[in-house]
Design a protein around this motif. Structure first.
Motif, PDB file in Angstrom:
ATOM      1  N   ILE A 120       1.006  -1.146  -0.061  1.00 49.03           N
ATOM      2  CA  ILE A 120       0.032  -0.037  -0.098  1.00 49.03           C
ATOM      3  C   ILE A 120       0.936   1.157   0.146  1.00 49.03           C
ATOM      4  O   ILE A 120       1.689   1.366   0.977  1.00 49.03           O
ATOM      5  CB  ILE A 120      -0.704  -0.039   1.293  1.00 49.03           C
ATOM      6  CG1 ILE A 120      -1.780  -1.239   1.206  1.00 49.03           C
ATOM      7  CG2 ILE A 120      -1.645   1.129   1.113  1.00 49.03           C
ATOM      8  CD1 ILE A 120      -2.447  -1.414   2.599  1.00 49.03           C
ATOM      9  N   ALA A 121       1.039   2.017  -0.917  1.00 44.30           N
ATOM     10  CA  ALA A 121       1.489   3.262  -1.075  1.00 44.30           C
ATOM     11  C   ALA A 121       1.068   4.290  -0.327  1.00 44.30           C
ATOM     12  O   ALA A 121       0.515   5.267  -1.195  1.00 44.30           O
ATOM     13  CB  ALA A 121       2.119   3.431  -2.526  1.00 44.30           C
ATOM     14  N   CYS A 122       1.173   4.516   0.910  1.00 44.30           N
ATOM     15  CA  CYS A 122       0.606   5.734   1.625  1.00 44.30           C
ATOM     16  C   CYS A 122       1.461   6.847   1.144  1.00 44.30           C
ATOM     17  O   CYS A 122       1.048   7.892   1.112  1.00 44.30           O
ATOM     18  CB  CYS A 122       0.575   5.524   2.874  1.00 44.30           C
ATOM     19  SG  CYS A 122      -0.621   4.056   3.489  1.00 44.30           S
ATOM     20  N   ASP A 123       2.828   6.516   0.909  1.00 37.12           N
ATOM     21  CA  ASP A 123       3.543   7.800   0.466  1.00 37.12           C
ATOM     22  C   ASP A 123       4.685   7.208  -0.576  1.00 37.12           C
ATOM     23  O   ASP A 123       5.261   6.230  -0.459  1.00 37.12           O
ATOM     24  CB  ASP A 123       4.360   8.067   1.900  1.00 37.12           C
ATOM     25  CG  ASP A 123       5.536   9.154   1.570  1.00 37.12           C
ATOM     26  OD1 ASP A 123       5.902   9.616   0.213  1.00 37.12           O
ATOM     27  OD2 ASP A 123       6.381   9.587   2.472  1.00 37.12           O
ATOM     28  N   GLY A 124       4.527   7.762  -1.597  1.00 41.88           N
ATOM     29  CA  GLY A 124       5.124   7.444  -2.775  1.00 41.88           C
ATOM     30  C   GLY A 124       6.669   7.436  -2.700  1.00 41.88           C
ATOM     31  O   GLY A 124       7.416   7.151  -3.529  1.00 41.88           O
TER      32      GLY A 124
END
Length: 176
Positions: A120-124
């Motif tokens: 899950i890319a909460c922050d790229g």
């Protein structure tokens, strides 16, 4: 009472020394304080300042904090105290790195988050991650989540010390 200077870390300390200071200061902060919100908040600040005091890649940590069990019978994590950019609010057990740690009750040491199935890319900007479950009476009550903006940001040293911290946090809080 532990002073705010507890989050000051000396220059040129080793990662092991920084983690030992985190553990020592957390133990002092937890003395006669069992509220999980208070303890996780201070712990997140200690971790953030510890990582920022170290050379790379540790100083490239871009998120350090906790997710807790949403409610006692839940299989969902909810965002807890942290340092860094805004984050995903809920994560189901089994989903992403945090959910994998929660569902398996095992540490997830991920050198490249893009290679992790279902990340899950909460922050790229996050390139690597370590997630350590906090287990009390064989039940996950929370997880420690730390992200780094560099690949291979964490190693076995981080795992050993964050697992020690998870044990301390687990036995030092009154969990809902």
């Amino acid at each position: 009472m532990v002073h705010a200077d507890a989050s000051n870390f000396a220059a040129n300390i080793t990662k092991e020394e920084a983690y030992q200071q985190v553990l020592d200061q957390a133990e002092g902060l937890f003395y006669e304080q069992r509220n999980w919100v208070c303890n996780l908040s201070n712990c997140a600040a200690l971790l953030w300042h510890a990582f920022k005091s170290l050379p790379g890649p540790s100083n490239q940590v871009n998120w350090a904090g906790f997710y807790t069990l949403n409610h006692p019978s839940s299989t969902e994590l909810i965002l807890g105290p942290f340092q860094g950019k805004v984050a995903c609010q809920t994560i189901a057990f089994g989903r992403g790195v945090c959910g994998a740690a929660a569902s398996t009750k095992t540490t997830q040491l991920v050198p490249d988050v893009d290679a992790f199935p279902g990340h899950i890319a909460c922050d790229g900007d996050s390139k690597s991650e370590i997630v350590v479950p906090i287990v009390v009476d064989d039940k996950v009550v929370a997880i420690i989540d730390v992200d780094c903006a560099e690949l291979n940001g964490f190693d076995e040293v981080d795992q050993v010390w964050l697992e020690k911290l998870a044990g301390l946090v687990g036995r030092s809080c009154d969990w809902p």
